[in-house]
Structure formats: C-alpha cells, structure tokens
Motif scaffolding. Structure first.
Motif, PDB file in Angstrom:
ATOM      1  N   ALA A 101       0.820  -1.206   0.000  1.00  0.00           N
ATOM      2  CA  ALA A 101       0.000   0.000   0.000  1.00  0.00           C
ATOM      3  C   ALA A 101       0.855   1.259   0.000  1.00  0.00           C
ATOM      4  O   ALA A 101       1.803   1.380   0.765  1.00  0.00           O
ATOM      5  N   ARG A 102       0.516   2.178  -0.895  1.00  0.00           N
ATOM      6  CA  ARG A 102       1.147   3.493  -1.079  1.00  0.00           C
ATOM      7  C   ARG A 102       2.509   3.407  -1.768  1.00  0.00           C
ATOM      8  O   ARG A 102       3.176   4.430  -1.928  1.00  0.00           O
ATOM      9  N   ASP A 103       2.948   2.230  -2.198  1.00  0.00           N
ATOM     10  CA  ASP A 103       4.107   2.142  -3.080  1.00  0.00           C
ATOM     11  C   ASP A 103       3.696   2.609  -4.469  1.00  0.00           C
ATOM     12  O   ASP A 103       2.527   2.509  -4.865  1.00  0.00           O
ATOM     13  N   GLY A 104       4.664   3.107  -5.237  1.00  0.00           N
ATOM     14  CA  GLY A 104       4.411   3.536  -6.604  1.00  0.00           C
ATOM     15  C   GLY A 104       5.397   2.902  -7.563  1.00  0.00           C
ATOM     16  O   GLY A 104       6.542   2.611  -7.198  1.00  0.00           O
ATOM     17  N   LEU A 105       4.953   2.704  -8.805  1.00  0.00           N
ATOM     18  CA  LEU A 105       5.809   2.087  -9.816  1.00  0.00           C
ATOM     19  C   LEU A 105       5.508   2.699 -11.177  1.00  0.00           C
ATOM     20  O   LEU A 105       4.375   2.635 -11.661  1.00  0.00           O
ATOM     21  N   GLY A 106       6.532   3.301 -11.786  1.00  0.00           N
ATOM     22  CA  GLY A 106       6.411   3.799 -13.143  1.00  0.00           C
ATOM     23  C   GLY A 106       6.893   2.746 -14.123  1.00  0.00           C
ATOM     24  O   GLY A 106       7.964   2.165 -13.935  1.00  0.00           O
ATOM     25  N   VAL A 107       6.102   2.496 -15.162  1.00  0.00           N
ATOM     26  CA  VAL A 107       6.427   1.460 -16.148  1.00  0.00           C
ATOM     27  C   VAL A 107       6.411   2.082 -17.535  1.00  0.00           C
ATOM     28  O   VAL A 107       5.437   2.732 -17.927  1.00  0.00           O
ATOM     29  N   THR A 108       7.491   1.862 -18.270  1.00  0.00           N
ATOM     30  CA  THR A 108       7.563   2.313 -19.658  1.00  0.00           C
ATOM     31  C   THR A 108       7.930   1.131 -20.550  1.00  0.00           C
ATOM     32  O   THR A 108       8.473   0.125 -20.088  1.00  0.00           O
ATOM     33  N   ASP A 109       7.603   1.250 -21.835  1.00  0.00           N
ATOM     34  CA  ASP A 109       7.981   0.253 -22.846  1.00  0.00           C
ATOM     35  C   ASP A 109       7.433  -1.139 -22.544  1.00  0.00           C
ATOM     36  O   ASP A 109       8.096  -2.140 -22.825  1.00  0.00           O
ATOM     37  N   LEU A 110       6.247  -1.198 -21.978  1.00  0.00           N
ATOM     38  CA  LEU A 110       5.591  -2.479 -21.736  1.00  0.00           C
ATOM     39  C   LEU A 110       4.093  -2.293 -21.892  1.00  0.00           C
ATOM     40  O   LEU A 110       3.502  -1.400 -21.290  1.00  0.00           O
ATOM     41  N   ASP A 111       3.462  -3.140 -22.709  1.00  0.00           N
ATOM     42  CA  ASP A 111       2.027  -3.032 -22.941  1.00  0.00           C
ATOM     43  C   ASP A 111       1.504  -4.363 -23.479  1.00  0.00           C
ATOM     44  O   ASP A 111       2.007  -4.860 -24.479  1.00  0.00           O
ATOM     45  N   PRO A 112       0.502  -4.969 -22.813  1.00  0.00           N
ATOM     46  CA  PRO A 112      -0.116  -4.527 -21.557  1.00  0.00           C
ATOM     47  C   PRO A 112       0.775  -4.846 -20.361  1.00  0.00           C
ATOM     48  O   PRO A 112       1.778  -5.550 -20.487  1.00  0.00           O
ATOM     49  N   VAL A 113       0.376  -4.324 -19.207  1.00  0.00           N
ATOM     50  CA  VAL A 113       1.085  -4.572 -17.954  1.00  0.00           C
ATOM     51  C   VAL A 113       0.268  -5.543 -17.121  1.00  0.00           C
ATOM     52  O   VAL A 113      -0.938  -5.362 -16.947  1.00  0.00           O
ATOM     53  N   CYS A 114       0.928  -6.559 -16.590  1.00  0.00           N
ATOM     54  CA  CYS A 114       0.244  -7.576 -15.789  1.00  0.00           C
ATOM     55  C   CYS A 114       0.281  -7.204 -14.310  1.00  0.00           C
ATOM     56  O   CYS A 114       1.335  -6.857 -13.772  1.00  0.00           O
ATOM     57  N   LEU A 115      -0.888  -7.273 -13.654  1.00  0.00           N
ATOM     58  CA  LEU A 115      -1.023  -7.070 -12.216  1.00  0.00           C
ATOM     59  C   LEU A 115      -1.501  -8.379 -11.603  1.00  0.00           C
ATOM     60  O   LEU A 115      -2.388  -9.041 -12.154  1.00  0.00           O
ATOM     61  N   ARG A 116      -0.922  -8.736 -10.452  1.00  0.00           N
ATOM     62  CA  ARG A 116      -1.300  -9.982  -9.795  1.00  0.00           C
ATOM     63  C   ARG A 116      -1.365  -9.760  -8.291  1.00  0.00           C
ATOM     64  O   ARG A 116      -0.496  -9.120  -7.698  1.00  0.00           O
ATOM     65  N   ALA A 117      -2.423 -10.271  -7.663  1.00  0.00           N
ATOM     66  CA  ALA A 117      -2.593 -10.140  -6.214  1.00  0.00           C
ATOM     67  C   ALA A 117      -3.119 -11.438  -5.643  1.00  0.00           C
ATOM     68  O   ALA A 117      -3.894 -12.154  -6.296  1.00  0.00           O
ATOM     69  N   GLU A 118      -2.695 -11.754  -4.415  1.00  0.00           N
ATOM     70  CA  GLU A 118      -3.180 -12.955  -3.739  1.00  0.00           C
ATOM     71  C   GLU A 118      -4.549 -12.739  -3.118  1.00  0.00           C
ATOM     72  O   GLU A 118      -5.312 -13.682  -2.927  1.00  0.00           O
ATOM     73  N   SER A 119      -4.866 -11.485  -2.801  1.00  0.00           N
ATOM     74  CA  SER A 119      -6.167 -11.153  -2.211  1.00  0.00           C
ATOM     75  C   SER A 119      -6.580  -9.778  -2.721  1.00  0.00           C
ATOM     76  O   SER A 119      -5.930  -9.215  -3.610  1.00  0.00           O
TER      77      SER A 119
END
Length: 235
Positions: free
Chosen positions: A205-223
C-alpha cells in the motif's frame, strides 16, 4: 521495459498539525532531483486534513488537478462559482488553465478527511478553466479496470487537457492486465489497498511504480487490492 520504483516510506513528509501530507514527487519544501515527475505526471500528494481545517483560497495556473477522496468529505470552492462537497467514491477534476482561485476544506468538524491530489501538466497553456466531478460509487468492478478520466472528447466520465488516462484497477485475487490507450505513454501505478505484483515488482500500500515500454502490464494479487493507474505522456 524500464521500471521506476518508489517505496511508500521514501516519500516526502510534511507535518503541519492540521495537515499530514506525503509527497511521491518533489513538492513545496520536499525536493529530490530524481523525483520531480514521471512524464506529464507532476504531483501525487497523499493528504490527511484535520476536522474543520483546510487550504484557504489560493491560485493555480496551467495545471490539471485531480482530487480523489479516500475517506471523509472534501469541500471545494473556486472563482468559477462552484461550491461542491466530494466524498469517497467521487472524483473531481479541475483545469486551472489561464488561472483561477480555489479552496479545499474538510467538510466535517469531527472527522479527518483523507484524499489524493494529483497534478498533470496540460498539453495546452492558458485554456479556459473548467471544473467537473463524477460519482463512481457502485461502478468499481470486483475484478477489473474502470477507466475514469481521459482527454476531453474521449468519451470517459471526466475529461482533462492532456492525452492522459486515470483508471482504477480492482483485484479480487488473481491476475488482470492494464493496457495503454496510447502506445508512447507510460503508466504510473499507485497502490491504494492491499499488496500486488506489477511487471514482476512487489508493491504494498502506497508504493508507486512507473512502467515504460511495456504493454499490456500484468497485475497480480493474492487477495483484494486496489491500484490507481495513471497513464501519461512521457515527453
């Protein structure tokens, strides 16, 4: 692919008694030359304002300003004549354009208000100021991405003066993908709730991440997790 990772506890901190503010990017007395912006994304301020307190009338110019209450209610007033209160589930956008005055106060005398304020540099200067808000309550998916803000004319509920898009990714556990609207843009992910892995990087929570040169971006969560996705021009 390039990643820019910002831990929550590495953000700037301002304590004013009535206000606690954490700055993902350089703001006011917090300055880090390595954290001035992510493309057109200039500010993510994570604010908690004490009951009855707030920001008195002050000017803005040539900035797209987005306010997202997370808890409590925020009272807005501006020189265009708007007097509005926004609550969790609602989003407010304001194009400062050639200049305006506005104020923001906690609408409650007994409870704190927590909200994000986001600044995006506009594509054009000195446009007519604009104000809008939208209630997204009940529209957030259990598992999916809700697009909330885009350029004027893009057909989204709220519009701004930039080729930028703001979406909310809601995960119930498992994976989802976040695709860019414009190939040359980058996406800055800001985790509101839960823990998530984005492009292979673990975030809390409240971490940030900038992503470039990737599309689409995969998000994964356990809950369950919620992530704000800020797609912006990089130049």
């Amino acid at each position: 692919m390039a990643l820019i990772f910002h831990k929550a506890d590495s953000r700037g901190l301002a304590e004013h008694g009535w206000l606690t503010s954490r700055h993902t990017f350089s703001f006011a007395n917090y300055y880090d030359p390595e954290r001035v912006n992510f493309g057109a994304l200039r500010v993510i301020n994570d604010d908690i304002v004490a009951p009855g307190e707030g920001f008195p009338t002050h000017p803005h110019k040539n900035m797209e300003i987005i306010s997202i209450p997370l808890a409590g209610a925020l009272k807005h007033g501006d020189s265009m004549g708007h007097e509005q209160t926004i609550r969790a589930g609602e989003v407010q956008v304001m194009s400062a354009g050639r200049g305006l005055l506005h104020s923001e106060f906690n609408a409650s005398q007994c409870e704190a208000v927590a909200f994000l304020q986001i600044w995006i540099v506009p594509m054009s200067a000195d446009v007519d100021p604009r104000y809008d808000q939208h209630d997204f309550s009940g529209q957030f998916p259990e598992h999916g991405v809700l697009a909330m803000i885009g350029p004027h004319g893009a057909g989204l509920p709220l519009g701004i003066q930039q080729n930028a898009f703001v979406s909310m990714a809601c995960l119930a556990g498992g994976e989802l993908t976040c695709a860019k609207h414009i190939e040359s843009n980058g996406i800055y992910f800001f985790v509101l709730e839960g823990s998530v892995v984005i492009a292979g990087q673990e975030l809390a929570a409240r971490d940030g991440l900038g992503v470039t040169d990737l599309d689409p971006v995969c998000l994964r969560a356990e809950s369950a997790a919620r992530v704000l996705c800020l797609e912006v021009p990089l130049q």
